[in-house]
Design a protein around this motif. Structure first.
Motif, PDB file in Angstrom:
ATOM      1  N   GLY A   1       0.819  -1.210   0.000  1.00  0.00           N
ATOM      2  CA  GLY A   1       0.000   0.000   0.000  1.00  0.00           C
ATOM      3  C   GLY A   1       0.849   1.255   0.000  1.00  0.00           C
ATOM      4  O   GLY A   1       1.047   1.883  -1.036  1.00  0.00           O
ATOM      5  N   THR A   2       1.357   1.637   1.155  1.00  0.00           N
ATOM      6  CA  THR A   2       2.194   2.837   1.273  1.00  0.00           C
ATOM      7  C   THR A   2       3.562   2.517   1.853  1.00  0.00           C
ATOM      8  O   THR A   2       4.270   3.413   2.303  1.00  0.00           O
ATOM      9  N   GLY A   3       3.964   1.238   1.827  1.00  0.00           N
ATOM     10  CA  GLY A   3       5.148   0.821   2.576  1.00  0.00           C
ATOM     11  C   GLY A   3       6.457   0.841   1.837  1.00  0.00           C
ATOM     12  O   GLY A   3       7.488   0.514   2.428  1.00  0.00           O
ATOM     13  N   LEU A   4       6.472   1.221   0.553  1.00  0.00           N
ATOM     14  CA  LEU A   4       7.718   1.166  -0.209  1.00  0.00           C
ATOM     15  C   LEU A   4       8.084   2.552  -0.721  1.00  0.00           C
ATOM     16  O   LEU A   4       7.271   3.222  -1.359  1.00  0.00           O
ATOM     17  N   SER A   5       9.308   2.973  -0.448  1.00  0.00           N
ATOM     18  CA  SER A   5       9.784   4.310  -0.836  1.00  0.00           C
ATOM     19  C   SER A   5      11.038   4.206  -1.683  1.00  0.00           C
ATOM     20  O   SER A   5      11.731   3.181  -1.681  1.00  0.00           O
ATOM     21  N   TRP A   6      11.339   5.291  -2.403  1.00  0.00           N
ATOM     22  CA  TRP A   6      12.596   5.399  -3.149  1.00  0.00           C
ATOM     23  C   TRP A   6      13.602   6.153  -2.286  1.00  0.00           C
ATOM     24  O   TRP A   6      13.333   7.262  -1.826  1.00  0.00           O
ATOM     25  N   ASN A   7      14.775   5.555  -2.077  1.00  0.00           N
ATOM     26  CA  ASN A   7      15.751   6.104  -1.148  1.00  0.00           C
ATOM     27  C   ASN A   7      17.004   6.617  -1.844  1.00  0.00           C
ATOM     28  O   ASN A   7      18.085   6.626  -1.261  1.00  0.00           O
TER      29      ASN A   7
ATOM     30  N   THR B   1      -2.348  -2.990  -2.826  1.00  0.00           N
ATOM     31  CA  THR B   1      -2.418  -4.215  -2.032  1.00  0.00           C
ATOM     32  C   THR B   1      -2.725  -5.445  -2.869  1.00  0.00           C
ATOM     33  O   THR B   1      -2.569  -6.574  -2.396  1.00  0.00           O
ATOM     34  N   GLU B   2      -3.170  -5.267  -4.102  1.00  0.00           N
ATOM     35  CA  GLU B   2      -3.277  -6.366  -5.052  1.00  0.00           C
ATOM     36  C   GLU B   2      -2.245  -6.138  -6.140  1.00  0.00           C
ATOM     37  O   GLU B   2      -2.262  -5.117  -6.824  1.00  0.00           O
ATOM     38  N   PHE B   3      -1.304  -7.071  -6.297  1.00  0.00           N
ATOM     39  CA  PHE B   3      -0.188  -6.872  -7.219  1.00  0.00           C
ATOM     40  C   PHE B   3      -0.689  -6.668  -8.641  1.00  0.00           C
ATOM     41  O   PHE B   3      -1.556  -7.396  -9.128  1.00  0.00           O
ATOM     42  N   SER B   4      -0.126  -5.672  -9.321  1.00  0.00           N
ATOM     43  CA  SER B   4      -0.509  -5.342 -10.688  1.00  0.00           C
ATOM     44  C   SER B   4       0.699  -5.538 -11.605  1.00  0.00           C
ATOM     45  O   SER B   4       1.597  -4.692 -11.632  1.00  0.00           O
ATOM     46  N   PRO B   5       0.770  -6.647 -12.343  1.00  0.00           N
ATOM     47  CA  PRO B   5       1.932  -6.907 -13.203  1.00  0.00           C
ATOM     48  C   PRO B   5       2.157  -5.768 -14.197  1.00  0.00           C
ATOM     49  O   PRO B   5       1.232  -5.284 -14.832  1.00  0.00           O
ATOM     50  N   GLY B   6       3.417  -5.351 -14.327  1.00  0.00           N
ATOM     51  CA  GLY B   6       3.754  -4.267 -15.235  1.00  0.00           C
ATOM     52  C   GLY B   6       3.592  -2.889 -14.638  1.00  0.00           C
ATOM     53  O   GLY B   6       4.065  -1.905 -15.211  1.00  0.00           O
ATOM     54  N   SER B   7       2.907  -2.795 -13.501  1.00  0.00           N
ATOM     55  CA  SER B   7       2.675  -1.487 -12.871  1.00  0.00           C
ATOM     56  C   SER B   7       3.278  -1.410 -11.468  1.00  0.00           C
ATOM     57  O   SER B   7       3.963  -0.443 -11.133  1.00  0.00           O
ATOM     58  N   SER B   8       3.026  -2.414 -10.641  1.00  0.00           N
ATOM     59  CA  SER B   8       3.514  -2.381  -9.264  1.00  0.00           C
ATOM     60  C   SER B   8       5.030  -2.267  -9.215  1.00  0.00           C
ATOM     61  O   SER B   8       5.740  -2.843 -10.041  1.00  0.00           O
ATOM     62  N   VAL B   9       5.506  -1.463  -8.273  1.00  0.00           N
ATOM     63  CA  VAL B   9       6.919  -1.264  -7.935  1.00  0.00           C
ATOM     64  C   VAL B   9       7.658  -0.395  -8.955  1.00  0.00           C
ATOM     65  O   VAL B   9       8.442   0.480  -8.580  1.00  0.00           O
ATOM     66  N   SER B  10       7.419  -0.584 -10.239  1.00  0.00           N
ATOM     67  CA  SER B  10       8.172   0.139 -11.268  1.00  0.00           C
ATOM     68  C   SER B  10       7.550   1.478 -11.646  1.00  0.00           C
ATOM     69  O   SER B  10       7.772   1.979 -12.764  1.00  0.00           O
TER      70      SER B  10
END
Length: 478
Positions: free
Chosen positions: A242-248, A429-438
């Motif tokens: 959800g909101t738990g991943l940041s760019w450092n 919270t539901e993984f979205s291939p091609g969109s999540s994380v990147s």
């Protein structure tokens, strides 16, 4: 001694929802060459006659597509530095779409490399174009592109593919209700340049057990661990946090205060607020006036215009609802009609603001749409928050509720950032291939180029103070 290693992806890693001939880019800090991979008569070679538009002088649809592509390539070429020509294998082909949604394009690095000459980090994957820049010589397989990109040739041209919402091929960023192709191209080229991870976000597995350069800067803001410090299960959990991943990365973090505005907030107070009192996170509207430090405040009043107790506000309000919302902030439910239609309905009834409660569980997002005649601020809240506010509004008179809503901003917090003012990544919270994380989070304000969807307010800028794309590419080595 380190041995260079390469891995061919052969597929597109990041998607945006919504005989070869080469065209060389203008000489700049980096040269980007577009390799036309379309067959005769289609895509970049489509002979359909068109009129010049927005500074694009092409006389056929194919020519205008190629000119727009080269324009985007020249923007990146003027921004980057590399003595190795960057080749983009590109084509317009049919991509997934329906009457209401479409994949606009997808792109990614064609190959990745580790342990090449002058690699800044050992045993780490780098995208082909970046590896070549860092090595000072082309690392790619002879004849291969560094970036592979595909764009939707059917968009807006067929009734089953977002009819009426085709690509705008002008170069002047005046797309209006169309989808600005140059913006889409800038986004997808950034993925190919390295705005993507080569680690599987759904499983957490690294490609051949090797981390991506990207992963050194992905930080779980709850555990304070980077992706390279995690095991597979931890990475997979972080990707749906959800909101738990940041760019450092240092370049992005330094530019965040220049590019991002204070976060929007709905402040609930008043004698009847009860457990609903406090600051509520909201999604911003792409229409109407933006929220500011000058709060728009009034009684929060429900619209109820359905037998089920919902308030859809899709048709002019009856007398009771008009009396309730006049001079106050209207609480309506999502569904049936567009957000701009709801805003116009409550505005016409005299409301000074609108809060839209979601109609299903899920992550907080904004309110899409465009209508210059909407003059009141509007925000979106989650279904859970909506239930809490409706409970507080159970007892009210026709004109007062005892629940005061203030639409404003929190200057202590920048939109789309964590507590340390690092921009967050897109991790629904539901993984979205091609969109999540990147991609960057959709909570950023103003909207950023590298969010998972193209927004109508984007410029053709890739640098601060307008945009945070280039600082991230600098973090990984550009």
């Amino acid at each position: 001694m380190r041995t260079a290693k390469q891995f061919g992806l052969g597929q597109l890693a990041a998607a945006l929802t919504l005989a070869c001939a080469a065209m060389a880019g203008a000489q700049a800090a980096a040269t980007i060459t577009i390799v036309n991979q379309n067959a005769a008569g289609v895509g970049f070679n489509d002979p359909t006659a068109v009129a010049a538009v927005g500074g694009n002088p092409g006389t056929t649809l194919g020519q205008q597509r190629l000119i727009a592509f080269q324009h985007a390539a020249d923007i990146w070429g003027a921004t980057l530095t590399s003595n190795v020509t960057i080749r983009v294998g590109a084509s317009f082909v049919p991509l997934s779409c329906t009457a209401s949604s479409a994949v606009l394009g997808s792109a990614g690095a064609y190959e990745i490399f580790s342990d090449f000459p002058s690699a800044p980090r050992a045993t780490t994957w780098y995208p082909s174009a970046l590896a070549s820049k860092l090595a000072g010589t082309d690392q790619s397989t002879p004849g291969y592109p560094h970036i592979i990109a595909r764009f939707n040739s059917r968009l807006g041209r067929f009734p089953d593919c977002l009819p009426g919402s085709g690509f705008y091929l002008g170069l002047d960023n005046q797309a209006a209700s169309q989808i600005d192709l140059v913006t889409v191209l800038l986004h997808e080229m950034a993925h190919g340049l390295g705005f993507q991870t080569f680690t599987d976000g759904e499983t957490g597995e690294q490609t051949e057990g090797i981390a991506s350069i990207w992963d050194y800067y992905l930080l779980d803001n709850r555990s304070n661990k980077s992706w390279v410090e995690m095991v597979n299960a931890e990475r997979a959990a972080s990707a749906v946090s959800g909101t738990g991943l940041s760019w450092n990365g240092p370049n992005v973090t330094a530019a965040v205060p220049l590019a991002l505005a204070p976060t929007s907030v709905l402040r609930i107070s008043g004698p009847a607020a009860g457990n609903a009192a406090g600051n509520v996170e909201v999604g911003d509207a792409s229409f109407g006036p933006p929220l500011s430090s000058t709060a728009v405040s009034g009684q929060l009043m429900r619209v109820i215009d359905q037998p089920t107790g919902l308030g859809l506000a899709c048709t002019p309000l009856n007398n009771a609802n008009r009396i309730a919302v006049r001079g106050n902030i209207a609480l309506v439910d999502r569904g049936t009609c567009t957000f701009t239609e709801k805003a116009k309905v409550v505005q016409n009834a005299g409301a000074i603001g609108m809060v839209v409660a979601d109609n299903a569980p899920g992550d907080l997002t904004g309110l899409g749409g465009a209508d210059d005649t909407v003059l009141i601020p509007a925000v979106r809240i989650t279904q859970q928050v909506g239930v809490s506010l409706k409970a507080a509004l159970m007892r009210r008179s026709r004109t007062t509720s005892g629940v005061v809503a203030s639409l404003t901003v929190n200057p202590a917090r920048l939109a789309g950032t964590d507590a340390a003012r690092r921009i967050r990544m897109y991790t629904p919270t539901e993984f979205s291939p091609g969109s999540s994380v990147s991609h960057y989070t959709t909570d950023a304000k103003p909207n950023q180029l590298m969010e998972p969807s193209i927004n109508g307010d984007l410029t053709h800028q890739v640098t601060p103070p307008q945009d945070l794309t280039y600082p991230l590419l600098r973090d990984i080595g550009w």
